[in-house]
Design a protein around this motif. Structure first.
Motif, PDB file in Angstrom:
ATOM      1  N   UNK A  21     -13.457  -9.298  -1.720  1.00  0.00           N
ATOM      2  CA  UNK A  21     -12.864  -8.085  -2.288  1.00  0.00           C
ATOM      3  C   UNK A  21     -13.589  -6.849  -1.783  1.00  0.00           C
ATOM      4  N   UNK A  22     -14.929  -6.939  -1.638  1.00  0.00           N
ATOM      5  CA  UNK A  22     -15.684  -5.788  -1.116  1.00  0.00           C
ATOM      6  C   UNK A  22     -15.235  -5.460   0.306  1.00  0.00           C
ATOM      7  N   UNK A  23     -15.062  -6.508   1.135  1.00  0.00           N
ATOM      8  CA  UNK A  23     -14.619  -6.272   2.508  1.00  0.00           C
ATOM      9  C   UNK A  23     -13.236  -5.667   2.549  1.00  0.00           C
ATOM     10  N   UNK A  24     -12.333  -6.162   1.677  1.00  0.00           N
ATOM     11  CA  UNK A  24     -10.971  -5.625   1.658  1.00  0.00           C
ATOM     12  C   UNK A  24     -10.965  -4.177   1.212  1.00  0.00           C
ATOM     13  N   UNK A  25     -11.838  -3.850   0.243  1.00  0.00           N
ATOM     14  CA  UNK A  25     -11.951  -2.456  -0.217  1.00  0.00           C
ATOM     15  C   UNK A  25     -12.420  -1.568   0.933  1.00  0.00           C
ATOM     16  N   UNK A  26     -13.410  -2.065   1.702  1.00  0.00           N
ATOM     17  CA  UNK A  26     -13.910  -1.270   2.831  1.00  0.00           C
ATOM     18  C   UNK A  26     -12.804  -1.029   3.856  1.00  0.00           C
ATOM     19  N   UNK A  27     -12.026  -2.088   4.129  1.00  0.00           N
ATOM     20  CA  UNK A  27     -10.958  -1.931   5.129  1.00  0.00           C
ATOM     21  C   UNK A  27      -9.907  -0.946   4.640  1.00  0.00           C
ATOM     22  N   UNK A  28      -9.594  -0.981   3.330  1.00  0.00           N
ATOM     23  CA  UNK A  28      -8.483  -0.172   2.844  1.00  0.00           C
ATOM     24  C   UNK A  28      -8.857   1.295   2.688  1.00  0.00           C
ATOM     25  N   UNK A  29     -10.096   1.595   2.226  1.00  0.00           N
ATOM     26  CA  UNK A  29     -10.371   2.971   1.845  1.00  0.00           C
ATOM     27  C   UNK A  29     -11.011   3.811   2.938  1.00  0.00           C
ATOM     28  N   UNK A  30     -11.698   3.197   3.901  1.00  0.00           N
ATOM     29  CA  UNK A  30     -12.362   4.025   4.904  1.00  0.00           C
ATOM     30  C   UNK A  30     -11.415   4.278   6.057  1.00  0.00           C
ATOM     31  N   UNK A  36     -14.062   0.034   9.327  1.00  0.00           N
ATOM     32  CA  UNK A  36     -13.044  -1.014   9.140  1.00  0.00           C
ATOM     33  C   UNK A  36     -13.495  -2.325   9.790  1.00  0.00           C
ATOM     34  N   UNK A  37     -14.100  -2.235  10.988  1.00  0.00           N
ATOM     35  CA  UNK A  37     -14.585  -3.450  11.641  1.00  0.00           C
ATOM     36  C   UNK A  37     -15.684  -4.105  10.814  1.00  0.00           C
ATOM     37  N   UNK A  38     -16.555  -3.266  10.229  1.00  0.00           N
ATOM     38  CA  UNK A  38     -17.611  -3.820   9.374  1.00  0.00           C
ATOM     39  C   UNK A  38     -17.000  -4.535   8.175  1.00  0.00           C
ATOM     40  N   UNK A  39     -15.931  -3.951   7.603  1.00  0.00           N
ATOM     41  CA  UNK A  39     -15.268  -4.598   6.476  1.00  0.00           C
ATOM     42  C   UNK A  39     -14.657  -5.928   6.854  1.00  0.00           C
ATOM     43  N   UNK A  40     -14.046  -5.980   8.048  1.00  0.00           N
ATOM     44  CA  UNK A  40     -13.471  -7.255   8.504  1.00  0.00           C
ATOM     45  C   UNK A  40     -14.564  -8.301   8.666  1.00  0.00           C
ATOM     46  N   UNK A  41     -15.746  -7.867   9.146  1.00  0.00           N
ATOM     47  CA  UNK A  41     -16.851  -8.818   9.296  1.00  0.00           C
ATOM     48  C   UNK A  41     -17.337  -9.333   7.958  1.00  0.00           C
TER      49      UNK A  41
ATOM     50  N   UNK C   2      -6.177   8.051  -4.866  1.00  0.00           N
ATOM     51  CA  UNK C   2      -5.808   6.874  -4.088  1.00  0.00           C
ATOM     52  C   UNK C   2      -6.853   5.776  -4.267  1.00  0.00           C
ATOM     53  N   UNK C   3      -8.134   6.228  -4.339  1.00  0.00           N
ATOM     54  CA  UNK C   3      -9.213   5.252  -4.483  1.00  0.00           C
ATOM     55  C   UNK C   3      -9.120   4.519  -5.815  1.00  0.00           C
ATOM     56  N   UNK C   4      -8.762   5.254  -6.877  1.00  0.00           N
ATOM     57  CA  UNK C   4      -8.637   4.622  -8.192  1.00  0.00           C
ATOM     58  C   UNK C   4      -7.562   3.552  -8.185  1.00  0.00           C
ATOM     59  N   UNK C   5      -6.449   3.826  -7.517  1.00  0.00           N
ATOM     60  CA  UNK C   5      -5.369   2.826  -7.405  1.00  0.00           C
ATOM     61  C   UNK C   5      -5.867   1.580  -6.689  1.00  0.00           C
ATOM     62  N   UNK C   6      -6.605   1.804  -5.574  1.00  0.00           N
ATOM     63  CA  UNK C   6      -7.126   0.653  -4.824  1.00  0.00           C
ATOM     64  C   UNK C   6      -8.073  -0.175  -5.682  1.00  0.00           C
ATOM     65  N   UNK C   7      -8.928   0.520  -6.456  1.00  0.00           N
ATOM     66  CA  UNK C   7      -9.900  -0.214  -7.281  1.00  0.00           C
ATOM     67  C   UNK C   7      -9.182  -1.065  -8.315  1.00  0.00           C
ATOM     68  N   UNK C  12      -7.635  -6.499  -9.942  1.00  0.00           N
ATOM     69  CA  UNK C  12      -6.635  -7.519 -10.280  1.00  0.00           C
ATOM     70  C   UNK C  12      -6.722  -8.709  -9.353  1.00  0.00           C
ATOM     71  N   UNK C  13      -6.882  -8.440  -8.049  1.00  0.00           N
ATOM     72  CA  UNK C  13      -7.006  -9.537  -7.077  1.00  0.00           C
ATOM     73  C   UNK C  13      -8.243 -10.376  -7.360  1.00  0.00           C
ATOM     74  N   UNK C  14      -9.362  -9.691  -7.726  1.00  0.00           N
ATOM     75  CA  UNK C  14     -10.603 -10.407  -8.022  1.00  0.00           C
ATOM     76  C   UNK C  14     -10.421 -11.343  -9.213  1.00  0.00           C
ATOM     77  N   UNK C  15      -9.778 -10.828 -10.276  1.00  0.00           N
ATOM     78  CA  UNK C  15      -9.562 -11.659 -11.470  1.00  0.00           C
ATOM     79  C   UNK C  15      -8.681 -12.851 -11.125  1.00  0.00           C
TER      80      UNK C  15
END
Lengths: 126, 140, 101
Positions: A21-30, A36-41, C2-7, C12-15
């Protein structure tokens, strides 16, 4: 109480899900392509952790056969052998995406995907 | 980087890293390790050399041509070993049925094609890492 | 915003993932279904059939050597792709420079 016990029994899997989930968050928000490459890793690492944890056995030793005799409990060698392929593919994907980022930077002078899209839009309109 | 400490330490430590990488490759069938990890150790020794001495010096030590030949020969060596299995009367990449030298389990020279294939993989991975790094940091 | 929506979506995905992972067999038990007869076969027969005490080396270079051939081909393909991407654009740039000059 039961819930905490279940979490403790699956602690490696929970950690791998958290990494994913942390990696997916990095890919989506940055919007920086290198991040993004770091998130994929990070996501790839979570999958490696998940696979290797499947093969783990309590009190098992590494699968190097003890030739002196004596029956020892070994861990499952198959996930470890399969994940070697995954590591090689991860290295290849990282190298290829880094080369594409180098070329994009030479072309546009920035690594930010939003600014690259803006520049491309201006080029089309003008 | 013109740092005397980094250069001296690198010159001292690179041979030991390379010897360790060769050890990991050659003992791939009797101890932890194998072609991929040993090749990664060998390649990172050359990356350390490049980082401390600069790209021109490193490409004089190991030019692009040499690494590309090593890479191609690594994969060709793998395929030739596999075809030798067919020639000796088995299937592609077969080990024991083709009659390779099996030896005593646990010794260095044993296990048929496994050390040969590990050697090919090690050369291939090491040269791939060196070539990727040199190509990516090359600027002109 | 946008960040709040992603979080929220990722929480939800984590749960969801954790709730499905808690149904898996617990970590490190020998009764894990992945520890099946294939793994046991490799552990019992690799010394006899491949003469290699390192079971992982026996799997990747003897039992599944063709798989490893594909793996090295992946490395070869990636390096060919990197070199072609980094070199073809150079030529284009030189051509553009010539036209501009």
């Amino acid at each position: 109480m039961e819930f905490i016990k279940a979490i403790a029994e699956h602690i490696n899997y929970v950690a791998s899900v958290a990494l994913f989930v942390i990696g997916l968050y990095t890919v989506l928000t940055h919007s920086n392509l290198l991040k993004k490459v770091i998130g994929i890793n990070i996501m790839e690492t979570s999958i490696f952790l998940f696979f290797v944890s499947i093969g783990y056995v309590h009190d098992g030793s590494a699968p190097i056969i003890n030739l002196g005799g004596g029956r020892v409990l070994y861990i499952n060698p198959l996930p470890s052998a399969l994940i070697l392929t995954g590591i090689v593919v991860a290295v290849s994907i990282t190298a290829y995406s880094l080369s594409l980022i180098i070329k994009l930077y030479e072309e546009y002078g920035t690594m930010d995907i939003d600014e690259i899209m803006k520049l491309r839009g201006e080029g089309k309109n003008g | 980087m013109d740092d005397i400490i980094v250069k001296t330490i690198t010159r001292l430590i690179v041979p030991f890293i390379q010897v360790y990488g060769i050890f990991v490759i050659l003992h791939g069938h009797i101890s932890p390790g194998g072609g991929f990890s040993g090749g990664a150790v060998l390649g990172s020794s050359m990356i350390l050399f490049t980082l401390s001495f600069g790209l021109p010096m490193a490409s004089r030590k190991i030019p692009h041509k040499v690494t590309s030949i090593l890479e191609t020969s690594g994969i060709l060596w793998y395929i030739i070993i596999g075809l030798a299995g067919i020639y000796l009367g088995g299937k592609f990449l077969v080990n024991k049925e083709a009659g390779f030298f099996m030896g005593q389990a646990g010794e260095l020279i044993s296990a048929g094609i496994i050390p040969l294939l590990t050697l090919g993989i090690g050369i291939k991975v090491a040269s791939t890492m060196i070539t990727l790094f040199h190509t990516i940091i090359e600027e002109d | 915003m946008k960040k709040g929506l992603f979080i929220v979506v990722l929480a939800g995905l984590f749960v969801l993932l954790v709730s499905s992972i808690l149904k898996m067999p617990s970590l490190g038990s020998v009764d894990n279904p992945s520890y099946n007869e294939t793994a046991t076969y490799y552990l019992e027969n690799s010394v006899e059939e491949a003469h290699a005490p390192n079971v992982i080396a026996a799997i990747i270079t003897d039992y599944r050597a063709f798989d490893t051939l594909g793996e090295t081909t992946v490395l070869f393909t990636s390096i060919a792709a990197v070199i072609s991407v980094l070199s073809i654009n150079h030529q284009d740039k030189k051509k553009g420079g010539d036209i501009n000059g």
